[in-house]
Write an enzyme that holds these catalytic residues in place. Structure first.
Site, PDB file in Angstrom:
ATOM      1  N   HIS A 120       0.851  -1.190   0.000  1.00  0.00           N
ATOM      2  CA  HIS A 120       0.000   0.000   0.000  1.00  0.00           C
ATOM      3  C   HIS A 120       0.883   1.234   0.000  1.00  0.00           C
ATOM      4  O   HIS A 120       1.922   1.245   0.638  1.00  0.00           O
ATOM      5  CB  HIS A 120      -0.912   0.011   1.239  1.00  0.00           C
ATOM      6  N   ASP A 126      -7.963  -5.375   0.409  1.00  0.00           N
ATOM      7  CA  ASP A 126      -8.553  -6.220  -0.616  1.00  0.00           C
ATOM      8  C   ASP A 126      -8.063  -7.652  -0.596  1.00  0.00           C
ATOM      9  O   ASP A 126      -8.531  -8.469  -1.390  1.00  0.00           O
ATOM     10  CB  ASP A 126      -8.313  -5.598  -2.003  1.00  0.00           C
TER      11      ASP A 126
HETATM   12  N1  ACO Z   1       4.129  -7.687  -4.962  1.00  0.00           N
HETATM   13  C1  ACO Z   1       5.457  -7.679  -5.174  1.00  0.00           C
HETATM   14  N2  ACO Z   1       6.244  -6.585  -5.046  1.00  0.00           N
HETATM   15  C2  ACO Z   1       5.649  -5.437  -4.694  1.00  0.00           C
HETATM   16  C3  ACO Z   1       4.253  -5.377  -4.453  1.00  0.00           C
HETATM   17  C4  ACO Z   1       3.492  -6.551  -4.596  1.00  0.00           C
HETATM   18  N3  ACO Z   1       2.190  -6.540  -4.386  1.00  0.00           N
HETATM   19  N4  ACO Z   1       3.929  -4.113  -4.117  1.00  0.00           N
HETATM   20  C5  ACO Z   1       5.055  -3.391  -4.147  1.00  0.00           C
HETATM   21  N5  ACO Z   1       6.103  -4.209  -4.498  1.00  0.00           N
HETATM   22  C6  ACO Z   1       7.493  -3.805  -4.598  1.00  0.00           C
HETATM   23  C7  ACO Z   1       7.746  -3.008  -5.863  1.00  0.00           C
HETATM   24  O1  ACO Z   1       8.134  -3.830  -6.933  1.00  0.00           O
HETATM   25  C8  ACO Z   1       8.810  -2.034  -5.435  1.00  0.00           C
HETATM   26  O2  ACO Z   1      10.039  -2.732  -5.466  1.00  0.00           O
HETATM   27  P1  ACO Z   1      11.429  -1.903  -5.786  1.00  0.00           P
HETATM   28  O3  ACO Z   1      11.547  -0.868  -4.704  1.00  0.00           O
HETATM   29  O4  ACO Z   1      12.484  -2.955  -5.733  1.00  0.00           O
HETATM   30  O5  ACO Z   1      11.213  -1.309  -7.145  1.00  0.00           O
HETATM   31  C9  ACO Z   1       8.489  -1.751  -3.963  1.00  0.00           C
HETATM   32  O6  ACO Z   1       7.758  -2.917  -3.511  1.00  0.00           O
HETATM   33  C10 ACO Z   1       7.634  -0.521  -3.773  1.00  0.00           C
HETATM   34  O7  ACO Z   1       6.469  -0.656  -4.571  1.00  0.00           O
HETATM   35  P2  ACO Z   1       5.778   0.532  -5.348  1.00  0.00           P
HETATM   36  O8  ACO Z   1       4.960  -0.043  -6.478  1.00  0.00           O
HETATM   37  O9  ACO Z   1       6.782   1.586  -5.678  1.00  0.00           O
HETATM   38  O10 ACO Z   1       4.823   1.095  -4.213  1.00  0.00           O
HETATM   39  P3  ACO Z   1       3.631   2.054  -4.454  1.00  0.00           P
HETATM   40  O11 ACO Z   1       3.381   2.720  -3.158  1.00  0.00           O
HETATM   41  O12 ACO Z   1       3.856   2.922  -5.645  1.00  0.00           O
HETATM   42  O13 ACO Z   1       2.426   1.067  -4.850  1.00  0.00           O
HETATM   43  C11 ACO Z   1       0.646  -0.467  -4.676  1.00  0.00           C
HETATM   44  C12 ACO Z   1       1.482   0.604  -3.952  1.00  0.00           C
HETATM   45  C13 ACO Z   1       0.168   0.060  -6.046  1.00  0.00           C
HETATM   46  C14 ACO Z   1      -0.587  -0.782  -3.835  1.00  0.00           C
HETATM   47  C15 ACO Z   1       1.517  -1.725  -4.885  1.00  0.00           C
HETATM   48  O14 ACO Z   1       1.951  -2.211  -3.621  1.00  0.00           O
HETATM   49  C16 ACO Z   1       0.771  -2.825  -5.650  1.00  0.00           C
HETATM   50  O15 ACO Z   1       0.773  -2.822  -6.885  1.00  0.00           O
HETATM   51  N6  ACO Z   1       0.142  -3.798  -4.915  1.00  0.00           N
HETATM   52  C17 ACO Z   1      -0.656  -4.812  -5.569  1.00  0.00           C
HETATM   53  C18 ACO Z   1      -2.007  -4.258  -6.029  1.00  0.00           C
HETATM   54  C19 ACO Z   1      -2.942  -3.984  -4.871  1.00  0.00           C
HETATM   55  O16 ACO Z   1      -3.118  -4.798  -3.968  1.00  0.00           O
HETATM   56  N7  ACO Z   1      -3.585  -2.820  -4.928  1.00  0.00           N
HETATM   57  C20 ACO Z   1      -4.608  -2.414  -3.920  1.00  0.00           C
HETATM   58  C21 ACO Z   1      -4.114  -1.269  -3.088  1.00  0.00           C
HETATM   59  S1  ACO Z   1      -5.252  -0.917  -1.826  1.00  0.00           S
HETATM   60  C22 ACO Z   1      -6.464  -0.115  -2.604  1.00  0.00           C
HETATM   61  O17 ACO Z   1      -6.324   0.642  -3.506  1.00  0.00           O
HETATM   62  C23 ACO Z   1      -7.797  -0.370  -2.113  1.00  0.00           C
END
Ligand code: ACO
Length: 442
Positions: free
Chosen positions: A313, A370
Protein backbone atom coordinates in the site's frame (compact mmCIF):
# COMPACT_ATOMS: atom_id res chain seq x y z
CA UNK A 1 8.24 34.44 9.88
CA UNK A 2 8.24 31.74 12.62
CA UNK A 3 11.02 29.15 12.73
CA UNK A 4 8.46 26.55 11.59
CA UNK A 5 9.74 26.90 8.07
CA UNK A 6 11.59 24.96 5.44
CA UNK A 7 14.49 26.70 3.72
CA UNK A 8 15.18 25.85 0.10
CA UNK A 9 18.50 26.92 -1.38
CA UNK A 10 19.14 27.10 -5.12
CA UNK A 11 22.77 26.00 -5.21
CA UNK A 12 23.46 27.52 -8.67
CA UNK A 13 22.44 31.04 -7.62
CA UNK A 14 22.83 30.82 -3.83
CA UNK A 15 19.32 32.23 -3.39
CA UNK A 16 17.50 30.92 -0.31
CA UNK A 17 13.78 31.05 0.34
CA UNK A 18 11.91 30.12 3.51
CA UNK A 19 8.58 28.36 3.13
CA UNK A 20 6.02 28.09 5.95
CA UNK A 21 5.38 24.64 7.40
CA UNK A 22 1.62 24.20 7.67
CA UNK A 23 0.46 22.30 10.73
CA UNK A 24 -2.44 19.87 10.45
CA UNK A 25 -4.42 18.66 13.48
CA UNK A 26 -2.59 15.31 13.11
CA UNK A 27 0.22 14.06 10.90
CA UNK A 28 3.30 15.45 9.21
CA UNK A 29 3.81 19.17 8.59
CA UNK A 30 3.38 20.28 5.00
CA UNK A 31 5.59 22.90 3.38
CA UNK A 32 3.56 25.49 1.48
CA UNK A 33 5.71 25.86 -1.62
CA UNK A 34 3.13 27.25 -4.03
CA UNK A 35 5.38 30.23 -4.83
CA UNK A 36 8.48 28.09 -5.57
CA UNK A 37 8.43 28.77 -9.31
CA UNK A 38 8.00 32.52 -8.77
CA UNK A 39 10.75 32.54 -6.10
CA UNK A 40 13.36 30.20 -7.60
CA UNK A 41 12.22 29.52 -11.17
CA UNK A 42 11.73 25.76 -10.74
CA UNK A 43 9.07 23.20 -9.90
CA UNK A 44 9.03 20.09 -7.68
CA UNK A 45 9.11 16.72 -9.46
CA UNK A 46 6.81 14.23 -7.77
CA UNK A 47 5.18 11.69 -10.11
CA UNK A 48 2.52 9.72 -8.26
CA UNK A 49 2.21 12.53 -5.65
CA UNK A 50 4.47 10.59 -3.29
CA UNK A 51 5.33 13.67 -1.21
CA UNK A 52 2.69 16.15 -2.27
CA UNK A 53 -0.45 17.21 -0.39
CA UNK A 54 -3.01 18.29 -2.98
CA UNK A 55 -5.57 19.80 -0.59
CA UNK A 56 -6.58 20.43 3.01
CA UNK A 57 -9.22 18.01 4.26
CA UNK A 58 -11.10 17.33 7.50
CA UNK A 59 -12.56 13.99 6.45
CA UNK A 60 -10.13 11.09 6.89
CA UNK A 61 -6.78 10.66 8.59
CA UNK A 62 -4.33 7.79 8.02
CA UNK A 63 -1.10 7.08 9.87
CA UNK A 64 0.46 4.46 7.64
CA UNK A 65 3.31 3.60 10.01
CA UNK A 66 1.04 2.98 12.98
CA UNK A 67 -1.83 1.43 10.98
CA UNK A 68 -4.34 4.10 12.09
CA UNK A 69 -7.43 5.07 10.09
CA UNK A 70 -9.86 7.72 11.39
CA UNK A 71 -13.07 8.96 9.75
CA UNK A 72 -13.75 12.49 11.08
CA UNK A 73 -11.59 11.54 14.09
CA UNK A 74 -13.36 8.26 14.91
CA UNK A 75 -11.21 5.08 14.73
CA UNK A 76 -12.34 2.73 11.96
CA UNK A 77 -12.50 -0.18 14.44
CA UNK A 78 -15.17 1.63 16.52
CA UNK A 79 -17.24 2.65 13.52
CA UNK A 80 -17.02 -0.86 12.04
CA UNK A 81 -18.20 -2.36 15.33
CA UNK A 82 -21.09 0.02 16.01
CA UNK A 83 -22.44 1.71 12.89
CA UNK A 84 -24.56 1.09 9.88
CA UNK A 85 -23.07 2.14 6.56
CA UNK A 86 -25.42 5.08 5.97
CA UNK A 87 -24.55 6.43 9.44
CA UNK A 88 -20.89 6.45 8.39
CA UNK A 89 -21.80 8.05 5.05
CA UNK A 90 -23.65 10.78 6.97
CA UNK A 91 -20.58 11.26 9.18
CA UNK A 92 -18.24 11.55 6.19
CA UNK A 93 -20.53 14.01 4.41
CA UNK A 94 -21.53 16.17 7.38
CA UNK A 95 -18.65 15.92 9.84
CA UNK A 96 -20.66 14.56 12.79
CA UNK A 97 -22.54 11.35 13.56
CA UNK A 98 -26.32 11.72 13.17
CA UNK A 99 -28.79 11.44 16.05
CA UNK A 100 -31.67 8.97 15.63
CA UNK A 101 -33.98 11.44 13.87
CA UNK A 102 -31.22 12.67 11.55
CA UNK A 103 -30.29 9.09 10.62
CA UNK A 104 -33.91 8.12 10.02
CA UNK A 105 -34.42 11.16 7.76
CA UNK A 106 -31.15 10.49 5.92
CA UNK A 107 -32.05 6.81 5.37
CA UNK A 108 -35.48 7.83 4.09
CA UNK A 109 -34.00 10.34 1.69
CA UNK A 110 -31.49 7.82 0.34
CA UNK A 111 -34.18 5.14 -0.10
CA UNK A 112 -36.44 7.67 -1.74
CA UNK A 113 -33.72 8.52 -4.27
CA UNK A 114 -32.79 4.89 -5.02
CA UNK A 115 -35.16 4.54 -7.98
CA UNK A 116 -33.70 5.30 -11.40
CA UNK A 117 -35.46 6.92 -14.33
CA UNK A 118 -36.99 4.31 -16.67
CA UNK A 119 -35.09 5.83 -19.60
CA UNK A 120 -31.82 5.37 -17.70
CA UNK A 121 -32.75 1.72 -17.08
CA UNK A 122 -33.04 1.24 -20.84
CA UNK A 123 -29.37 2.22 -21.21
CA UNK A 124 -28.50 -1.29 -20.01
CA UNK A 125 -30.10 -2.74 -23.13
CA UNK A 126 -27.30 -1.16 -25.14
CA UNK A 127 -24.62 -3.24 -23.39
CA UNK A 128 -23.59 -6.72 -24.47
CA UNK A 129 -24.54 -9.43 -21.96
CA UNK A 130 -20.83 -10.02 -21.28
CA UNK A 131 -19.92 -6.36 -20.65
CA UNK A 132 -17.90 -6.00 -17.44
CA UNK A 133 -20.16 -4.61 -14.67
CA UNK A 134 -17.59 -1.85 -13.98
CA UNK A 135 -17.86 -0.77 -17.64
CA UNK A 136 -21.64 -0.52 -17.24
CA UNK A 137 -21.27 1.33 -13.93
CA UNK A 138 -18.93 3.95 -15.43
CA UNK A 139 -21.27 4.47 -18.37
CA UNK A 140 -24.57 4.57 -16.49
CA UNK A 141 -23.36 6.73 -13.58
CA UNK A 142 -21.85 9.14 -16.13
CA UNK A 143 -25.25 9.16 -17.87
CA UNK A 144 -26.91 10.45 -14.71
CA UNK A 145 -25.37 13.78 -15.73
CA UNK A 146 -27.69 13.77 -18.74
CA UNK A 147 -30.70 13.44 -16.42
CA UNK A 148 -29.58 15.94 -13.80
CA UNK A 149 -27.82 18.85 -15.40
CA UNK A 150 -30.10 21.79 -16.18
CA UNK A 151 -31.67 21.91 -12.67
CA UNK A 152 -28.32 21.40 -10.91
CA UNK A 153 -26.65 24.39 -9.32
CA UNK A 154 -23.29 23.33 -7.91
CA UNK A 155 -22.96 26.74 -6.20
CA UNK A 156 -26.04 26.03 -4.07
CA UNK A 157 -25.37 23.89 -0.93
CA UNK A 158 -28.85 22.38 -1.01
CA UNK A 159 -28.55 21.37 -4.66
CA UNK A 160 -25.15 19.78 -3.86
CA UNK A 161 -26.58 17.85 -0.91
CA UNK A 162 -29.41 16.47 -3.07
CA UNK A 163 -26.87 15.40 -5.68
CA UNK A 164 -24.79 13.56 -3.05
CA UNK A 165 -27.87 11.77 -1.66
CA UNK A 166 -28.95 10.84 -5.19
CA UNK A 167 -25.57 9.25 -5.92
CA UNK A 168 -25.61 7.29 -2.65
CA UNK A 169 -29.20 6.19 -3.27
CA UNK A 170 -28.85 5.20 -6.91
CA UNK A 171 -25.42 3.53 -6.83
CA UNK A 172 -26.66 0.14 -5.43
CA UNK A 173 -29.59 0.18 -7.87
CA UNK A 174 -27.30 0.76 -10.86
CA UNK A 175 -24.75 -1.76 -9.53
CA UNK A 176 -27.39 -4.49 -9.09
CA UNK A 177 -28.87 -3.68 -12.52
CA UNK A 178 -25.39 -4.17 -14.06
CA UNK A 179 -25.26 -7.65 -12.55
CA UNK A 180 -28.84 -8.55 -13.55
CA UNK A 181 -28.13 -7.47 -17.10
CA UNK A 182 -24.97 -9.58 -17.26
CA UNK A 183 -26.89 -12.73 -16.21
CA UNK A 184 -29.97 -11.91 -18.30
CA UNK A 185 -32.35 -11.50 -15.36
CA UNK A 186 -35.04 -8.82 -15.08
CA UNK A 187 -34.25 -5.66 -13.17
CA UNK A 188 -35.47 -5.57 -9.53
CA UNK A 189 -36.83 -2.27 -8.20
CA UNK A 190 -35.48 -0.86 -4.91
CA UNK A 191 -37.58 -1.28 -1.76
CA UNK A 192 -37.99 1.38 0.92
CA UNK A 193 -38.70 -1.12 3.70
CA UNK A 194 -35.19 -2.57 3.60
CA UNK A 195 -31.89 -1.25 4.91
CA UNK A 196 -29.21 -0.08 2.44
CA UNK A 197 -27.40 -3.44 2.42
CA UNK A 198 -30.56 -5.59 2.50
CA UNK A 199 -32.01 -3.62 -0.39
CA UNK A 200 -28.87 -4.16 -2.45
CA UNK A 201 -28.87 -7.93 -1.80
CA UNK A 202 -32.59 -8.10 -2.64
CA UNK A 203 -32.03 -6.28 -5.94
CA UNK A 204 -29.14 -8.62 -6.75
CA UNK A 205 -30.68 -11.97 -5.93
CA UNK A 206 -34.50 -11.82 -6.05
CA UNK A 207 -36.20 -14.16 -8.51
CA UNK A 208 -39.34 -13.22 -10.41
CA UNK A 209 -41.22 -15.80 -8.32
CA UNK A 210 -39.71 -14.90 -4.96
CA UNK A 211 -38.18 -11.89 -3.26
CA UNK A 212 -34.72 -12.59 -1.89
CA UNK A 213 -35.75 -10.92 1.34
CA UNK A 214 -39.32 -11.08 2.64
CA UNK A 215 -41.18 -12.37 5.70
CA UNK A 216 -40.86 -16.02 4.63
CA UNK A 217 -37.35 -15.85 3.35
CA UNK A 218 -35.01 -13.80 5.44
CA UNK A 219 -31.28 -13.64 4.95
CA UNK A 220 -29.07 -14.32 7.96
CA UNK A 221 -28.64 -10.85 9.59
CA UNK A 222 -24.98 -11.67 10.21
CA UNK A 223 -24.37 -11.76 6.47
CA UNK A 224 -26.02 -8.35 6.08
CA UNK A 225 -23.78 -7.21 8.96
CA UNK A 226 -20.70 -8.50 7.10
CA UNK A 227 -21.66 -6.56 3.96
CA UNK A 228 -22.34 -3.46 6.06
CA UNK A 229 -18.87 -3.84 7.58
CA UNK A 230 -17.17 -4.16 4.19
CA UNK A 231 -18.98 -1.04 3.00
CA UNK A 232 -17.84 0.91 6.08
CA UNK A 233 -14.21 -0.21 5.65
CA UNK A 234 -14.24 0.86 1.98
CA UNK A 235 -16.18 4.11 2.48
CA UNK A 236 -13.23 6.50 2.40
CA UNK A 237 -9.45 6.58 2.32
CA UNK A 238 -8.48 10.25 2.00
CA UNK A 239 -6.72 11.30 -1.24
CA UNK A 240 -6.53 7.89 -2.95
CA UNK A 241 -6.42 7.69 -6.77
CA UNK A 242 -10.20 7.60 -7.36
CA UNK A 243 -11.03 10.31 -4.82
CA UNK A 244 -8.27 12.52 -6.21
CA UNK A 245 -9.76 11.91 -9.67
CA UNK A 246 -13.20 13.03 -8.45
CA UNK A 247 -11.61 16.13 -6.90
CA UNK A 248 -9.57 16.86 -10.01
CA UNK A 249 -12.60 16.58 -12.32
CA UNK A 250 -14.68 18.54 -9.80
CA UNK A 251 -12.10 21.34 -9.66
CA UNK A 252 -13.12 22.32 -13.20
CA UNK A 253 -16.74 22.83 -12.11
CA UNK A 254 -17.84 19.73 -14.07
CA UNK A 255 -21.16 17.96 -13.50
CA UNK A 256 -20.71 15.91 -10.27
CA UNK A 257 -22.27 12.71 -11.70
CA UNK A 258 -19.66 12.82 -14.46
CA UNK A 259 -16.94 13.49 -11.83
CA UNK A 260 -17.99 10.38 -9.89
CA UNK A 261 -18.00 8.35 -13.13
CA UNK A 262 -14.36 9.48 -13.56
CA UNK A 263 -13.68 8.25 -10.00
CA UNK A 264 -15.23 4.87 -10.89
CA UNK A 265 -12.91 4.60 -13.90
CA UNK A 266 -9.88 5.31 -11.69
CA UNK A 267 -11.05 2.76 -9.14
CA UNK A 268 -11.28 -0.01 -11.73
CA UNK A 269 -7.52 -0.54 -12.16
CA UNK A 270 -5.88 -3.53 -10.45
CA UNK A 271 -3.47 -1.24 -8.56
CA UNK A 272 -6.51 0.29 -6.84
CA UNK A 273 -10.07 -1.07 -6.40
CA UNK A 274 -9.63 -3.72 -9.09
CA UNK A 275 -7.27 -5.51 -6.69
CA UNK A 276 -10.10 -7.42 -4.96
CA UNK A 277 -11.05 -9.10 -8.25
CA UNK A 278 -7.37 -9.60 -9.08
CA UNK A 279 -6.75 -11.30 -5.70
CA UNK A 280 -9.35 -14.00 -6.35
CA UNK A 281 -8.04 -14.55 -9.88
CA UNK A 282 -4.50 -14.75 -8.47
CA UNK A 283 -5.53 -17.29 -5.79
CA UNK A 284 -7.23 -19.39 -8.47
CA UNK A 285 -4.03 -19.17 -10.57
CA UNK A 286 -1.84 -20.25 -7.63
CA UNK A 287 -4.23 -23.15 -7.11
CA UNK A 288 -2.84 -24.85 -4.02
CA UNK A 289 -0.60 -24.30 -1.01
CA UNK A 290 2.31 -26.27 -2.56
CA UNK A 291 2.57 -23.64 -5.30
CA UNK A 292 2.94 -20.71 -2.85
CA UNK A 293 6.78 -20.64 -2.81
CA UNK A 294 6.89 -20.63 -6.64
CA UNK A 295 4.52 -17.63 -6.83
CA UNK A 296 6.29 -15.76 -4.03
CA UNK A 297 9.51 -16.13 -6.06
CA UNK A 298 7.71 -14.79 -9.15
CA UNK A 299 6.40 -11.78 -7.15
CA UNK A 300 9.97 -10.97 -6.06
CA UNK A 301 11.39 -11.23 -9.56
CA UNK A 302 11.38 -7.77 -11.16
CA UNK A 303 11.58 -9.37 -14.63
CA UNK A 304 8.30 -11.19 -13.98
CA UNK A 305 5.12 -9.08 -14.21
CA UNK A 306 3.46 -11.18 -11.46
CA UNK A 307 2.78 -9.19 -8.26
CA UNK A 308 1.15 -10.37 -5.10
CA UNK A 309 -2.26 -8.76 -5.48
CA UNK A 310 -3.79 -7.48 -2.25
CA UNK A 311 -0.30 -6.84 -0.88
CA UNK A 312 1.38 -3.48 -0.38
CA UNK A 313 0.00 0.00 0.00
CA UNK A 314 1.21 3.50 -0.78
CA UNK A 315 0.44 4.70 2.75
CA UNK A 316 0.34 1.68 5.09
CA UNK A 317 3.86 0.49 5.83
CA UNK A 318 3.07 -1.56 8.92
CA UNK A 319 -0.40 -3.04 8.61
CA UNK A 320 -3.70 -2.05 7.05
CA UNK A 321 -6.20 -1.91 9.96
CA UNK A 322 -9.01 -2.76 7.54
CA UNK A 323 -7.30 -6.03 6.55
CA UNK A 324 -7.09 -7.07 10.22
CA UNK A 325 -10.86 -6.53 10.69
CA UNK A 326 -11.70 -8.27 7.41
CA UNK A 327 -9.58 -11.34 8.15
CA UNK A 328 -11.53 -11.86 11.40
CA UNK A 329 -14.87 -11.37 9.59
CA UNK A 330 -13.81 -13.94 6.99
CA UNK A 331 -13.69 -16.66 9.66
CA UNK A 332 -17.14 -15.64 10.94
CA UNK A 333 -18.81 -15.46 7.51
CA UNK A 334 -17.35 -18.76 6.31
CA UNK A 335 -18.52 -20.43 9.50
CA UNK A 336 -22.06 -19.00 9.26
CA UNK A 337 -22.39 -19.93 5.60
CA UNK A 338 -20.84 -23.37 6.27
CA UNK A 339 -18.39 -22.57 3.49
CA UNK A 340 -15.17 -24.50 3.36
CA UNK A 341 -13.37 -22.27 0.92
CA UNK A 342 -9.95 -23.65 -0.07
CA UNK A 343 -9.07 -20.17 -1.38
CA UNK A 344 -9.26 -18.81 2.19
CA UNK A 345 -6.85 -21.52 3.37
CA UNK A 346 -4.62 -20.63 0.45
CA UNK A 347 -4.81 -16.89 1.25
CA UNK A 348 -3.83 -17.57 4.88
CA UNK A 349 -0.89 -19.72 3.75
CA UNK A 350 0.22 -17.08 1.25
CA UNK A 351 0.08 -14.33 3.86
CA UNK A 352 2.03 -16.42 6.37
CA UNK A 353 4.70 -17.29 3.82
CA UNK A 354 5.07 -13.72 2.51
CA UNK A 355 5.25 -12.15 5.96
CA UNK A 356 8.28 -14.32 6.79
CA UNK A 357 10.07 -13.45 3.56
CA UNK A 358 12.86 -10.84 3.68
CA UNK A 359 11.70 -9.17 0.45
CA UNK A 360 8.23 -8.42 1.87
CA UNK A 361 9.64 -7.50 5.30
CA UNK A 362 12.22 -5.07 3.86
CA UNK A 363 9.75 -3.41 1.50
CA UNK A 364 7.09 -3.32 4.22
CA UNK A 365 4.51 -5.13 2.12
CA UNK A 366 1.48 -6.34 4.10
CA UNK A 367 -2.01 -7.54 3.14
CA UNK A 368 -4.23 -4.60 2.30
CA UNK A 369 -8.03 -4.21 2.55
CA UNK A 370 -8.55 -6.22 -0.62
CA UNK A 371 -6.59 -9.33 0.27
CA UNK A 372 -9.51 -10.90 2.16
CA UNK A 373 -12.57 -8.88 1.07
CA UNK A 374 -13.15 -11.08 -2.01
CA UNK A 375 -13.40 -14.23 0.13
CA UNK A 376 -16.32 -12.65 2.01
CA UNK A 377 -17.99 -11.42 -1.17
CA UNK A 378 -17.64 -14.91 -2.64
CA UNK A 379 -19.30 -16.43 0.45
CA UNK A 380 -22.16 -13.93 -0.05
CA UNK A 381 -22.47 -15.25 -3.65
CA UNK A 382 -21.32 -11.98 -5.19
CA UNK A 383 -19.64 -12.87 -8.52
CA UNK A 384 -15.96 -12.04 -8.85
CA UNK A 385 -16.41 -9.42 -11.57
CA UNK A 386 -18.78 -7.52 -9.24
CA UNK A 387 -16.15 -7.12 -6.49
CA UNK A 388 -14.87 -3.75 -7.69
CA UNK A 389 -18.47 -2.61 -8.17
CA UNK A 390 -19.04 -3.40 -4.48
CA UNK A 391 -16.06 -1.21 -3.66
CA UNK A 392 -17.53 1.58 -5.81
CA UNK A 393 -20.88 1.46 -3.97
CA UNK A 394 -19.08 1.95 -0.66
CA UNK A 395 -16.55 4.52 -1.90
CA UNK A 396 -19.37 6.69 -3.25
CA UNK A 397 -19.75 7.92 0.35
CA UNK A 398 -16.14 9.15 0.30
CA UNK A 399 -16.33 10.57 -3.22
CA UNK A 400 -19.39 12.69 -2.46
CA UNK A 401 -17.97 13.76 0.93
CA UNK A 402 -14.78 15.01 -0.74
CA UNK A 403 -16.69 16.67 -3.57
CA UNK A 404 -18.93 18.46 -1.03
CA UNK A 405 -15.89 19.54 1.01
CA UNK A 406 -14.12 20.86 -2.07
CA UNK A 407 -17.19 22.73 -3.29
CA UNK A 408 -17.62 24.42 0.10
CA UNK A 409 -14.24 26.12 -0.27
CA UNK A 410 -14.55 29.69 -1.46
CA UNK A 411 -11.85 29.45 -4.10
CA UNK A 412 -10.86 25.99 -5.27
CA UNK A 413 -8.10 26.29 -7.86
CA UNK A 414 -8.40 24.08 -10.92
CA UNK A 415 -6.14 21.02 -10.46
CA UNK A 416 -3.34 21.52 -12.93
CA UNK A 417 0.00 19.79 -12.23
CA UNK A 418 3.19 20.89 -13.97
CA UNK A 419 5.61 18.59 -15.81
CA UNK A 420 9.26 17.98 -16.57
CA UNK A 421 9.30 18.22 -20.37
CA UNK A 422 11.73 15.69 -21.90
CA UNK A 423 10.56 15.82 -25.55
CA UNK A 424 12.39 17.33 -28.56
CA UNK A 425 13.51 20.95 -28.38
CA UNK A 426 11.99 23.48 -30.83
CA UNK A 427 12.39 22.36 -34.48
CA UNK A 428 11.05 23.52 -37.85
CA UNK A 429 8.24 21.85 -39.80
CA UNK A 430 9.29 19.48 -42.64
CA UNK A 431 7.02 19.08 -45.69
CA UNK A 432 5.59 15.55 -46.08
CA UNK A 433 7.48 14.88 -49.34
CA UNK A 434 10.79 15.63 -47.62
CA UNK A 435 10.28 13.41 -44.53
CA UNK A 436 12.22 10.20 -43.84
CA UNK A 437 10.02 7.14 -42.98
CA UNK A 438 9.36 7.12 -39.26
CA UNK A 439 10.69 4.05 -37.43
CA UNK A 440 9.54 3.78 -33.83
CA UNK A 441 12.38 2.79 -31.51
CA UNK A 442 11.39 0.09 -29.02
N1 ACO B 1 4.13 -7.69 -4.96
C1 ACO B 1 5.46 -7.68 -5.17
N2 ACO B 1 6.24 -6.59 -5.05
C2 ACO B 1 5.65 -5.44 -4.69
C3 ACO B 1 4.25 -5.38 -4.45
C4 ACO B 1 3.49 -6.55 -4.60
N3 ACO B 1 2.19 -6.54 -4.39
N4 ACO B 1 3.93 -4.11 -4.12
C5 ACO B 1 5.05 -3.39 -4.15
N5 ACO B 1 6.10 -4.21 -4.50
C6 ACO B 1 7.49 -3.80 -4.60
C7 ACO B 1 7.75 -3.01 -5.86
O1 ACO B 1 8.13 -3.83 -6.93
C8 ACO B 1 8.81 -2.03 -5.44
O2 ACO B 1 10.04 -2.73 -5.47
P1 ACO B 1 11.43 -1.90 -5.79
O3 ACO B 1 11.55 -0.87 -4.70
O4 ACO B 1 12.48 -2.95 -5.73
O5 ACO B 1 11.21 -1.31 -7.15
C9 ACO B 1 8.49 -1.75 -3.96
O6 ACO B 1 7.76 -2.92 -3.51
C10 ACO B 1 7.63 -0.52 -3.77
O7 ACO B 1 6.47 -0.66 -4.57
P2 ACO B 1 5.78 0.53 -5.35
O8 ACO B 1 4.96 -0.04 -6.48
O9 ACO B 1 6.78 1.59 -5.68
O10 ACO B 1 4.82 1.10 -4.21
P3 ACO B 1 3.63 2.05 -4.45
O11 ACO B 1 3.38 2.72 -3.16
O12 ACO B 1 3.86 2.92 -5.64
O13 ACO B 1 2.43 1.07 -4.85
C11 ACO B 1 0.65 -0.47 -4.68
C12 ACO B 1 1.48 0.60 -3.95
C13 ACO B 1 0.17 0.06 -6.05
C14 ACO B 1 -0.59 -0.78 -3.83
C15 ACO B 1 1.52 -1.72 -4.89
O14 ACO B 1 1.95 -2.21 -3.62
C16 ACO B 1 0.77 -2.82 -5.65
O15 ACO B 1 0.77 -2.82 -6.88
N6 ACO B 1 0.14 -3.80 -4.92
C17 ACO B 1 -0.66 -4.81 -5.57
C18 ACO B 1 -2.01 -4.26 -6.03
C19 ACO B 1 -2.94 -3.98 -4.87
O16 ACO B 1 -3.12 -4.80 -3.97
N7 ACO B 1 -3.59 -2.82 -4.93
C20 ACO B 1 -4.61 -2.41 -3.92
C21 ACO B 1 -4.11 -1.27 -3.09
S1 ACO B 1 -5.25 -0.92 -1.83
C22 ACO B 1 -6.46 -0.11 -2.60
O17 ACO B 1 -6.32 0.64 -3.51
C23 ACO B 1 -7.80 -0.37 -2.11
Amino acid sequence: MSNETLTVRHNATGKEVEYPLLKGSLGADTADMRSLNKDLGCFTYDPGFIATASCKSKITYIDGDKGILLYRGYPIEQLAENCEFTEVAYLLMNGELPDQTQLRDFNEEISDRATIHESLRKFFDGFHYDAHPMAMLVGVVGSLSAFYHSDLNIKDPDSRRICAARLLGKMPTIAAASYRHSVGRPFVYPRMDLSYCENFLNMMFSRSSQNYIDQNHYIDPNLVKALNLLFILHADHEQNASTSTVRMAGSTGANPYACVAAGIAALWGPAHGGANEAVLNMLAQIGSVENVPKYIAKAKDHNDPFRLMGFGHRVYKNFDPRATIIRKTCYEVLERTHTNDPLFELALALEEFALKDDYFIEKKLYPNVDFYSGIIYKALHIPVDMFTVMFAIARTAGWVAHWLEMMEETATPISRPRQLYVGPPRRDFVAIVDRQPFVKSI
